[in-house]
Design an enzyme around this catalytic site. Structure first.
Site, PDB file in Angstrom:
ATOM      1  N   TYR A   1      30.757 -58.814 -34.729  1.00 15.23           N
ATOM      2  CA  TYR A   1      31.563 -58.137 -35.756  1.00 15.23           C
ATOM      3  C   TYR A   1      32.736 -57.372 -35.144  1.00 15.23           C
ATOM      4  CZ  TYR A   1      32.444 -54.721 -39.543  1.00 15.23           C
ATOM      5  OH  TYR A   1      33.004 -53.917 -40.513  1.00 15.23           O
TER       6      TYR A   1
ATOM      7  N   SER B   1      21.807 -53.803 -31.611  1.00 15.33           N
ATOM      8  CA  SER B   1      22.315 -52.575 -32.223  1.00 15.33           C
ATOM      9  C   SER B   1      21.597 -52.127 -33.490  1.00 15.33           C
ATOM     10  CB  SER B   1      23.806 -52.753 -32.547  1.00 15.33           C
ATOM     11  OG  SER B   1      23.997 -53.828 -33.460  1.00 15.33           O
TER      12      SER B   1
ATOM     13  N   TYR C   1      17.807 -47.438 -29.288  1.00 12.22           N
ATOM     14  CA  TYR C   1      19.183 -47.947 -29.328  1.00 12.22           C
ATOM     15  C   TYR C   1      20.144 -46.933 -28.729  1.00 12.22           C
ATOM     16  CZ  TYR C   1      23.782 -48.931 -31.340  1.00 12.22           C
ATOM     17  OH  TYR C   1      25.124 -49.140 -31.513  1.00 12.22           O
TER      18      TYR C   1
ATOM     19  N   ASN D   1      30.268 -45.010 -38.349  1.00 18.71           N
ATOM     20  CA  ASN D   1      29.829 -46.157 -39.163  1.00 18.71           C
ATOM     21  C   ASN D   1      30.945 -47.179 -39.312  1.00 18.71           C
ATOM     22  OD1 ASN D   1      27.887 -43.981 -39.737  1.00 18.71           O
ATOM     23  ND2 ASN D   1      27.037 -45.434 -41.202  1.00 18.71           N
TER      24      ASN D   1
ATOM     25  N   ARG E   1      27.975 -39.994 -44.514  1.00 18.18           N
ATOM     26  CA  ARG E   1      28.334 -40.649 -43.262  1.00 18.18           C
ATOM     27  C   ARG E   1      29.848 -40.822 -43.162  1.00 18.18           C
ATOM     28  NH1 ARG E   1      23.995 -39.245 -42.570  1.00 18.18           N
ATOM     29  NH2 ARG E   1      22.132 -40.395 -41.924  1.00 18.18           N
TER      30      ARG E   1
END
Length: 338
Positions: free
Chosen positions: A11, A85, A149, A178, A229
């Site tokens: 990504y 992740s 992680y 994020n 977030r």
């Protein structure tokens, strides 16, 4: 400059490859495709000038392969995205995360040092901070990861620091909050298997691909009771990597920087913004809190602006969601739709 991008079929990696090529660099992607997408590489190859992008299937832990690439391609810089992740998976399978994120990462770093590579940019995470004791979270915040992680990312940051002092590459680590959105051109986007990120889950519900979106906890000490977030557009993250590389070339000191917008949105605000963007009602299902979810997680990212000259271009939540919506409408099954 000749740049090796590990995890460049993923990504954030694929979006960064595009920005590197826009900046005039030649890129080699190294990806074992365990979580990246060959289709993302195909999209990049169709939209970049001939001779600027190569793809090599393989693993960062393959010393002979990586060493050969560094020598044959004259690699001067490495951008390292190849990692697992998913927080929940890391708790269930810590051995997988330590093996891939740390052991294979150290193999890559050894090979890079042996090959004389000058610059190294590391894809890190805000998960290195753990439960926030103050918000916004600055780079001076204590680093106490709450899951494997985050712990593995912090461990590799430490290795970078010590390797650098011992003659290794000059480095920067970029700690994301994020990541969200998709390339404004609509041909690159977010496709995780399984998907765990809020915005794509919400948009899948808008498309009717899932019955509802689960909201974990409505009793947090926030204005609407749901978690807040900091959402940062993936293209802004990609540009930050290019700026970090250029800063190192100019002589900037090794450092770790936060990447975020510095403002937060609650889960319910994301759902409402997605309804406004899509023009569709999105069903929600309320359930209990998830263990380890902090109420508020927002970046203090002034240092990236001051030291790298980085400014997010896609800071508005609706803009971020709109780019993601265009991607998901065209690719309801992710890259399998291509």
């Amino acid at each position: 400059m000749h740049v090796l991008v590990t995890g460049g079929a993923g990504y954030i990696g694929s979006h960064t490859v595009r920005e590197l090529i826009k900046a005039g660099h030649r890129v080699v992607i190294l990806d074992n495709l365990s979580r990246g997408h060959r289709e993302a590489v195909a999209v990049l190859q169709k939209t970049t000038p001939a001779g600027t992008l190569d793809f090599v299937p393989g693993d960062t832990g393959d010393h002979a392969l990586v060493s050969g690439l560094l020598q044959e391609r004259g690699i001067e810089a490495v951008l390292h995205f190849a990692a697992h992740s998913q927080v929940g998976e890391s708790v269930e399978r810590p051995e997988l995360y330590y093996r891939n994120n740390v052991v294979h990462g150290l193999s890559l770093l050894d090979t890079v040092r042996e090959g004389g590579v000058k610059y190294f940019i590391f894809s890190s995470t805000a998960a290195v901070y753990g439960e926030p004791v103050e918000v916004p979270v600055s780079e001076e915040h204590p680093v106490v990861p709450a899951n494997p992680y985050g712990a593995t990312k912090l461990a590799f940051e430490g290795a970078l620091r010590w390797y650098g002092r011992a003659g290794g590459p000059r480095w920067m680590a970029l700690r994301y909050f994020n990541a969200a959105g998709a390339d404004p051109d609509g041909d690159l986007g977010e496709d995780h298997r399984p998907e765990t990120h809020l915005i794509p889950l919400v948009l899948q519900a808008a498309l009717g691909l899932r019955p509802a979106i689960s909201i974990f906890g409505t009793d947090y000490p926030t204005p609407d009771g749901t978690c807040i977030r900091d959402y940062i557009h993936v293209t802004d993250l990609a540009v930050a990597h290019v700026l970090a590389l250029h800063a190192l070339v100019r002589g900037a000191a090794p450092a770790a920087y936060n990447l975020g917008n510095g403002s937060g949105y609650s889960v319910l605000e994301v759902v409402r913004a997605a309804e406004a963007v899509t023009g569709r009602s999105i069903p929600v299902r309320h359930t209990g809190r998830r263990a380890g979810d902090p109420a508020v997680l927002v970046a203090g990212a002034r240092q990236a602006g001051q030291m790298l000259g980085w400014r997010p271009r896609f800071a508005d939540l609706r803009t971020i969601i709109d780019t993601a919506w265009r991607w998901h409408q065209k690719h309801p099954a992710g890259f399998e739709t291509v």
